[in-house]
Design a protein around this motif. Structure first.
Motif, PDB file in Angstrom:
ATOM      1  N   UNK A  25       1.069   2.085 -19.297  1.00  0.00           N
ATOM      2  CA  UNK A  25      -0.360   1.784 -19.362  1.00  0.00           C
ATOM      3  C   UNK A  25      -0.711   0.578 -18.504  1.00  0.00           C
ATOM      4  N   UNK A  26       0.138   0.282 -17.507  1.00  0.00           N
ATOM      5  CA  UNK A  26      -0.065  -0.887 -16.652  1.00  0.00           C
ATOM      6  C   UNK A  26      -0.228  -0.464 -15.199  1.00  0.00           C
ATOM      7  N   UNK A  27      -1.339  -0.844 -14.597  1.00  0.00           N
ATOM      8  CA  UNK A  27      -1.593  -0.519 -13.197  1.00  0.00           C
ATOM      9  C   UNK A  27      -0.481  -1.077 -12.316  1.00  0.00           C
ATOM     10  N   UNK A  28       0.045  -2.242 -12.684  1.00  0.00           N
ATOM     11  CA  UNK A  28       1.103  -2.860 -11.874  1.00  0.00           C
ATOM     12  C   UNK A  28       2.348  -1.961 -11.786  1.00  0.00           C
ATOM     13  N   UNK A  29       2.631  -1.189 -12.823  1.00  0.00           N
ATOM     14  CA  UNK A  29       3.766  -0.257 -12.777  1.00  0.00           C
ATOM     15  C   UNK A  29       3.533   0.831 -11.734  1.00  0.00           C
ATOM     16  N   UNK A  30       2.331   1.364 -11.711  1.00  0.00           N
ATOM     17  CA  UNK A  30       1.996   2.409 -10.730  1.00  0.00           C
ATOM     18  C   UNK A  30       1.994   1.839  -9.318  1.00  0.00           C
ATOM     19  N   UNK A  31       1.448   0.648  -9.174  1.00  0.00           N
ATOM     20  CA  UNK A  31       1.397   0.003  -7.863  1.00  0.00           C
ATOM     21  C   UNK A  31       2.814  -0.194  -7.316  1.00  0.00           C
ATOM     22  N   UNK A  32       3.694  -0.709  -8.142  1.00  0.00           N
ATOM     23  CA  UNK A  32       5.074  -0.941  -7.701  1.00  0.00           C
ATOM     24  C   UNK A  32       5.765   0.367  -7.337  1.00  0.00           C
ATOM     25  N   UNK A  33       5.574   1.386  -8.158  1.00  0.00           N
ATOM     26  CA  UNK A  33       6.221   2.684  -7.898  1.00  0.00           C
ATOM     27  C   UNK A  33       5.716   3.318  -6.602  1.00  0.00           C
ATOM     28  N   UNK A  34       4.447   3.087  -6.284  1.00  0.00           N
ATOM     29  CA  UNK A  34       3.847   3.707  -5.101  1.00  0.00           C
ATOM     30  C   UNK A  34       3.902   2.822  -3.861  1.00  0.00           C
ATOM     31  N   UNK A  35       4.312   1.578  -4.023  1.00  0.00           N
ATOM     32  CA  UNK A  35       4.400   0.670  -2.886  1.00  0.00           C
ATOM     33  C   UNK A  35       3.077   0.029  -2.504  1.00  0.00           C
ATOM     34  N   UNK A  36       2.185  -0.105  -3.458  1.00  0.00           N
ATOM     35  CA  UNK A  36       0.885  -0.733  -3.226  1.00  0.00           C
ATOM     36  C   UNK A  36       0.760  -1.958  -4.117  1.00  0.00           C
ATOM     37  N   UNK A  37      -0.243  -2.757  -3.834  1.00  0.00           N
ATOM     38  CA  UNK A  37      -0.587  -3.833  -4.757  1.00  0.00           C
ATOM     39  C   UNK A  37      -1.559  -3.263  -5.794  1.00  0.00           C
ATOM     40  N   UNK A  38      -1.635  -3.865  -6.966  1.00  0.00           N
ATOM     41  CA  UNK A  38      -2.642  -3.420  -7.940  1.00  0.00           C
ATOM     42  C   UNK A  38      -4.057  -3.479  -7.368  1.00  0.00           C
ATOM     43  N   UNK A  39      -4.310  -4.477  -6.552  1.00  0.00           N
ATOM     44  CA  UNK A  39      -5.639  -4.603  -5.944  1.00  0.00           C
ATOM     45  C   UNK A  39      -5.949  -3.418  -5.023  1.00  0.00           C
ATOM     46  N   UNK A  40      -4.950  -2.956  -4.280  1.00  0.00           N
ATOM     47  CA  UNK A  40      -5.152  -1.797  -3.412  1.00  0.00           C
ATOM     48  C   UNK A  40      -5.478  -0.553  -4.231  1.00  0.00           C
ATOM     49  N   UNK A  41      -4.774  -0.359  -5.348  1.00  0.00           N
ATOM     50  CA  UNK A  41      -5.079   0.779  -6.214  1.00  0.00           C
ATOM     51  C   UNK A  41      -6.483   0.658  -6.788  1.00  0.00           C
ATOM     52  N   UNK A  42      -6.873  -0.545  -7.152  1.00  0.00           N
ATOM     53  CA  UNK A  42      -8.217  -0.745  -7.698  1.00  0.00           C
ATOM     54  C   UNK A  42      -9.279  -0.469  -6.652  1.00  0.00           C
ATOM     55  N   UNK A  43      -9.077  -0.932  -5.435  1.00  0.00           N
ATOM     56  CA  UNK A  43     -10.060  -0.657  -4.366  1.00  0.00           C
ATOM     57  C   UNK A  43     -10.187   0.838  -4.112  1.00  0.00           C
ATOM     58  N   UNK A  44      -9.067   1.531  -4.050  1.00  0.00           N
ATOM     59  CA  UNK A  44      -9.093   2.982  -3.808  1.00  0.00           C
ATOM     60  C   UNK A  44      -9.760   3.720  -4.959  1.00  0.00           C
ATOM     61  N   UNK A  45      -9.475   3.291  -6.180  1.00  0.00           N
ATOM     62  CA  UNK A  45     -10.059   3.940  -7.355  1.00  0.00           C
ATOM     63  C   UNK A  45     -11.554   3.655  -7.441  1.00  0.00           C
ATOM     64  N   UNK A  46     -11.949   2.429  -7.141  1.00  0.00           N
ATOM     65  CA  UNK A  46     -13.384   2.101  -7.108  1.00  0.00           C
ATOM     66  C   UNK A  46     -14.121   2.968  -6.094  1.00  0.00           C
ATOM     67  N   UNK A  47     -13.519   3.144  -4.922  1.00  0.00           N
ATOM     68  CA  UNK A  47     -14.150   3.957  -3.882  1.00  0.00           C
ATOM     69  C   UNK A  47     -14.288   5.410  -4.322  1.00  0.00           C
ATOM     70  N   UNK A  48     -13.303   5.912  -5.040  1.00  0.00           N
ATOM     71  CA  UNK A  48     -13.305   7.324  -5.445  1.00  0.00           C
ATOM     72  C   UNK A  48     -14.111   7.596  -6.712  1.00  0.00           C
ATOM     73  N   UNK A  49     -14.117   6.639  -7.648  1.00  0.00           N
ATOM     74  CA  UNK A  49     -14.694   6.928  -8.958  1.00  0.00           C
ATOM     75  C   UNK A  49     -15.751   5.939  -9.429  1.00  0.00           C
TER      76      UNK A  49
END
Length: 114
Positions: A25-49
């Motif tokens: 339930x932690x964005x940081x886990x997904x970010x690490x697994x995908x090779x992104x920063x949590x901020x990058x995932x947040x920016x992409x998710x904000x843009x999409x949703x």
């Protein structure tokens, strides 16, 4: 139709989330697994949703919790474990904060038992 890097990032996040939301339930886990920063995932998710990566993750967990509450007779504690919460009380707090009622109150209302 061309895709942007944010589209690809969001698609990868969504795929990872669908695979692992029951255990992380932690964005940081997904970010690490995908090779992104949590901020990058947040920016992409904000843009999409229009929501943050954490809000998107929490919404997915909440959707599954609601599905299990309505369509199974599993206890709230069983659902808590199935969704990867350390303690049933953590699940109850998570659910109540977002839904403004307990899991069992939600189940009763969804089943017309109120």
């Amino acid at each position: 139709m061309s895709t942007t890097p944010a589209d690809d990032t969001f698609r990868r996040y969504t795929a990872a989330l669908e695979r692992d939301f029951r255990t992380s339930h932690h964005v940081s886990d997904y970010a690490a697994a995908l090779g992104y920063s949590p901020r990058t995932l947040t920016r992409a998710t904000l843009a999409a949703t229009g929501t943050t990566a954490k809000q998107y993750l929490d919404a997915r967990v909440l959707l599954e919790a609601k599905r299990l509450l309505v369509h199974t007779d599993a206890t709230a504690a069983d659902i808590s474990r199935a969704l990867g919460f350390a303690e049933p009380t953590d699940f109850a707090k998570f659910f109540r904060k977002r839904e403004r009622r307990t899991p069992l109150e939600f189940r009763a209302a969804a089943r017309g038992q109120t």
